[in-house]
Design a protein around this motif. Sequence first.
Motif, mmCIF file in Angstrom:
data_model
loop_
_atom_site.group_PDB
_atom_site.id
_atom_site.type_symbol
_atom_site.label_atom_id
_atom_site.label_comp_id
_atom_site.label_asym_id
_atom_site.label_seq_id
_atom_site.Cartn_x
_atom_site.Cartn_y
_atom_site.Cartn_z
ATOM 1 N N ASP A 43 0.826 -1.211 0.000
ATOM 2 C CA ASP A 43 0.000 0.000 0.000
ATOM 3 C C ASP A 43 0.858 1.257 0.000
ATOM 4 N N LYS A 44 1.935 1.248 0.749
ATOM 5 C CA LYS A 44 2.836 2.409 0.771
ATOM 6 C C LYS A 44 3.438 2.647 -0.613
ATOM 7 N N TYR A 45 3.843 1.574 -1.277
ATOM 8 C CA TYR A 45 4.400 1.687 -2.619
ATOM 9 C C TYR A 45 3.340 2.189 -3.606
ATOM 10 N N ILE A 46 2.136 1.634 -3.522
ATOM 11 C CA ILE A 46 1.044 2.060 -4.412
ATOM 12 C C ILE A 46 0.735 3.535 -4.194
ATOM 13 N N SER A 47 0.676 3.982 -2.944
ATOM 14 C CA SER A 47 0.393 5.391 -2.655
ATOM 15 C C SER A 47 1.469 6.302 -3.233
ATOM 16 N N GLY A 62 -6.354 9.962 -7.255
ATOM 17 C CA GLY A 62 -5.966 10.742 -6.087
ATOM 18 C C GLY A 62 -6.786 10.447 -4.847
ATOM 19 N N ILE A 63 -7.996 9.933 -5.008
ATOM 20 C CA ILE A 63 -8.787 9.617 -3.814
ATOM 21 C C ILE A 63 -8.115 8.534 -2.985
ATOM 22 N N ALA A 64 -7.334 7.678 -3.612
ATOM 23 C CA ALA A 64 -6.625 6.647 -2.857
ATOM 24 C C ALA A 64 -5.611 7.278 -1.909
ATOM 25 N N VAL A 65 -4.898 8.281 -2.367
ATOM 26 C CA VAL A 65 -3.904 8.947 -1.523
ATOM 27 C C VAL A 65 -4.599 9.700 -0.389
ATOM 28 N N VAL A 66 -5.696 10.360 -0.705
ATOM 29 C CA VAL A 66 -6.439 11.104 0.307
ATOM 30 C C VAL A 66 -7.023 10.159 1.355
ATOM 31 N N ALA A 77 -11.385 6.593 -20.900
ATOM 32 C CA ALA A 77 -11.731 7.725 -20.043
ATOM 33 C C ALA A 77 -12.553 7.260 -18.845
ATOM 34 N N TYR A 78 -13.543 6.396 -19.092
ATOM 35 C CA TYR A 78 -14.390 5.901 -18.012
ATOM 36 C C TYR A 78 -13.696 4.876 -17.128
ATOM 37 N N LEU A 79 -12.638 4.277 -17.608
ATOM 38 C CA LEU A 79 -11.924 3.276 -16.814
ATOM 39 C C LEU A 79 -11.319 3.891 -15.555
ATOM 40 N N SER A 80 -11.166 5.199 -15.537
ATOM 41 C CA SER A 80 -10.622 5.861 -14.347
ATOM 42 C C SER A 80 -11.513 5.641 -13.125
ATOM 43 N N ILE A 81 -12.805 5.476 -13.327
ATOM 44 C CA ILE A 81 -13.731 5.317 -12.200
ATOM 45 C C ILE A 81 -13.496 3.997 -11.478
ATOM 46 N N PRO A 82 -13.584 2.836 -12.142
ATOM 47 C CA PRO A 82 -13.362 1.589 -11.385
ATOM 48 C C PRO A 82 -11.922 1.429 -10.901
ATOM 49 N N VAL A 83 -10.953 1.903 -11.656
ATOM 50 C CA VAL A 83 -9.557 1.792 -11.211
ATOM 51 C C VAL A 83 -9.341 2.639 -9.958
ATOM 52 N N GLY A 84 -9.833 3.859 -9.978
ATOM 53 C CA GLY A 84 -9.716 4.720 -8.800
ATOM 54 C C GLY A 84 -10.458 4.165 -7.598
ATOM 55 N N THR A 140 -10.474 1.728 -2.364
ATOM 56 C CA THR A 140 -10.888 0.698 -1.412
ATOM 57 C C THR A 140 -9.683 0.127 -0.682
ATOM 58 N N LEU A 141 -8.606 -0.143 -1.410
ATOM 59 C CA LEU A 141 -7.385 -0.619 -0.754
ATOM 60 C C LEU A 141 -6.872 0.402 0.257
ATOM 61 N N ALA A 142 -6.958 1.678 -0.094
ATOM 62 C CA ALA A 142 -6.480 2.728 0.806
ATOM 63 C C ALA A 142 -7.350 2.848 2.053
ATOM 64 N N VAL A 143 -8.660 2.674 1.907
ATOM 65 C CA VAL A 143 -9.544 2.726 3.072
ATOM 66 C C VAL A 143 -9.225 1.572 4.016
ATOM 67 N N ILE A 144 -9.008 0.396 3.455
ATOM 68 C CA ILE A 144 -8.653 -0.765 4.280
ATOM 69 C C ILE A 144 -7.311 -0.519 4.969
ATOM 70 N N ALA A 145 -6.331 -0.014 4.243
ATOM 71 C CA ALA A 145 -5.018 0.252 4.830
ATOM 72 C C ALA A 145 -5.111 1.330 5.916
ATOM 73 N N ASN A 146 -5.944 2.335 5.687
ATOM 74 C CA ASN A 146 -6.125 3.381 6.689
ATOM 75 C C ASN A 146 -6.791 2.830 7.944
ATOM 76 N N TYR A 147 -7.692 1.887 7.771
ATOM 77 C CA TYR A 147 -8.350 1.282 8.938
ATOM 78 C C TYR A 147 -7.373 0.403 9.705
ATOM 79 N N ILE A 148 -6.565 -0.377 8.978
ATOM 80 C CA ILE A 148 -5.604 -1.269 9.627
ATOM 81 C C ILE A 148 -4.511 -0.479 10.334
#
Length: 168
Positions: free
Chosen positions: A9-13, A63-67, A133-140, A145-153
């Motif tokens: 997660d740190k690397y992905i961020s 960017g929502i993942a980083v936030v 262009a629309y692929l940004s939505i599911p990828v983000g 989701t990974l970032a929310v889980i990492a933030n919770y852990i």
Amino acid sequence: MRAQFLRVDKYISLVISYITSALLALAASLGLLQVLSRFLFKFPFEWTEVLIRISLNWMVFLGIAVVFRMGGMITVDMMRRLMPQKYQLLHSRILAVITICFLLFLGYWGWIYANRGATQTIIGLEFISVFWAYLSIPVGCFFGTLAVIANYIDPPKDSTDVEIENTI
């Protein structure tokens, strides 16, 4: 397992923060190019506006993942500070579950729209499918989701200071 997940997660961020910074620089550069081509050279490039929109979409959804990883989720800060310590963990769990459900819902529909637009092309960039262009939505949403889980852990150590700083 937890340490490996947090390391990934740190690397992905880090990678996402570099990508989003590059996308912002690209959008700003294309905006400058568009202004120069339109008003200085009197020959507007039609593809710059489209690329600006696409790059901003990708920048926001990635960017929502980083936030989220920094703990910048939409929360009720005062309510969390006023509640007893034993309920703060429950509050964090509920917020994480609601956020993950929303991201899964948004990501699902983003994937549906991306697939629906796969046969369409972007006006001004006829060689690129609307799918990209629309692929940004599911990828983000996936990385969010990974970032929310990492933030919770592993929440940020000084998250209360950040909340207080952001409310002033």
